[in-house]
Design a protein around this motif. Structure first.
Motif, PDB file in Angstrom:
ATOM      1  N   ASP A 143      13.438  -1.260 -12.153  1.00 52.30           N
ATOM      2  CA  ASP A 143      12.235  -1.194 -10.799  1.00 52.30           C
ATOM      3  C   ASP A 143      13.272  -0.799  -9.896  1.00 52.30           C
ATOM      4  O   ASP A 143      12.993   0.323  -8.720  1.00 52.30           O
TER       5      ASP A 143
ATOM      6  N   ALA B 210      12.485   2.192  -6.754  1.00 55.48           N
ATOM      7  CA  ALA B 210      12.231   2.097  -6.212  1.00 55.48           C
ATOM      8  C   ALA B 210      13.397   2.136  -4.643  1.00 55.48           C
ATOM      9  O   ALA B 210      13.542   3.296  -3.976  1.00 55.48           O
TER      10      ALA B 210
ATOM     11  N   GLN C 289       7.806   6.791  -7.955  1.00 57.22           N
ATOM     12  CA  GLN C 289       6.965   5.674  -8.239  1.00 57.22           C
ATOM     13  C   GLN C 289       6.280   5.242 -10.128  1.00 57.22           C
ATOM     14  O   GLN C 289       5.681   6.130 -10.179  1.00 57.22           O
TER      15      GLN C 289
END
Length: 293
Positions: free
Chosen positions: A206, A210, A215
């Motif tokens: 993640d 990021a 996304q």
């Protein structure tokens, strides 16, 4: 004198934080277990357990004695193993906690360990990175495979093993190409099955997405790679696996593996062992199997 069985009861209670489960581990009834704890308190002249309707933790004195108890029990185990090692035997069961990304490596380690020590059994348990650190400290696990980052080296011995790199494992119908490499931007565009959000590997992925301003399209989550890899084989979703996995599995012809770049991400994986007694024979055998000694 303090009985070793009483010390085992205390360490079991600290592990389970529940009288009935600790009593079950020790192979006795709960009343008999509670009596042993009370007898230990009387012998030492201090309360070890905060008492209420349920287990509320150990007292400060209990925590201090717990550390001595773990060290004593480790020394007894080391003594027993040293006697067998003199005869050329490394036997027994070694319990290894492993984060999901290291399971394939752990299986390869088990093969090497068994080849050189046929009397030794390796038990592999999948757990979170925090659970493994706690488990090694409280003797639930003899050793652990986890990310080096965040390991408390004041209590645990940490030895680096390898750098974890990442690969997009995708159905041929979803993959950006059949061979070569893939970018994280390309990985974000395909439907993904990833580990659950509370797991450290997922947090790593993640953060990479990021940092890249991406996304990802996460359509499924799991606590292990088996489900994710089955989905990839059946064309439902891609997944992101450690490179070490590809050394242990045979890929179906409908699946492609593309190393991820832009950026290249590496995370250190290490072996952790108890700081209080890291050199018992079974752990020395494990280090030899891992090419650490």
């Amino acid at each position: 004198m303090v009985d070793l069985r009483d010390l085992r009861c205390l360490t079991a209670l600290a592990r389970h934080k529940h009288f009935a489960r600790a009593a079950e581990e020790c192979g006795m009834s709960q009343p008999a277990f509670s009596m042993r704890i009370r007898n230990l308190e009387e012998r030492l002249g201090t309360a070890l357990v905060k008492r209420g309707n349920r287990f509320q933790g150990l007292t400060a004195e209990g925590e201090a004695i717990l550390q001595h108890a773990r060290k004593i029990l480790d020394d007894v185990r080391a003594l027993e193993q040293d006697v067998r090692a003199v005869k050329g035997e490394v036997t027994g069961c070694l319990t290894l906690g492993a984060i999901p990304t290291t399971i394939a490596y752990a299986a390869q380690l088990a093969i090497r360990l068994r080849d050189s020590n046929p009397g030794l059994t390796l038990r592999i348990v999948s757990d979170t990175s925090l659970g493994i650190q706690q488990g090694v400290d409280d003797s639930t696990y003899d050793a652990g495979l986890t990310y080096s980052e965040g390991v408390s080296t004041d209590l645990l011995k940490l030895e680096a093993l390898y750098q974890e790199r990442y690969v997009l494992l995708a159905p041929r119908t979803l993959a950006p190409r059949d061979s070569g490499v893939a970018t994280w931007a390309e990985a974000a565009k395909v439907p993904l099955c990833l580990l659950e959000p509370h797991m450290q590997n997922r947090r790593i992925l993640d953060q990479v997405f990021a940092d890249c301003g991406l996304q990802p399209s996460v359509i499924s989550e799991t606590n292990g790679f088996t489900a994710a890899m089955v989905m990839a084989v059946h064309g439902m979703a891609a997944t992101i696996v450690p490179e070490v996995y590809l050394e242990a599995v045979v890929l179906d012809g409908g699946v492609v593996a593309l190393p991820l770049e832009q950026p290249i991400v590496e995370k250190s994986v290490g072996l952790i062992t108890p700081g209080r007694n890291p050199n018992i024979p079974v752990l020395q055998a494990l280090r030899r199997a891992a090419d650490l000694s």
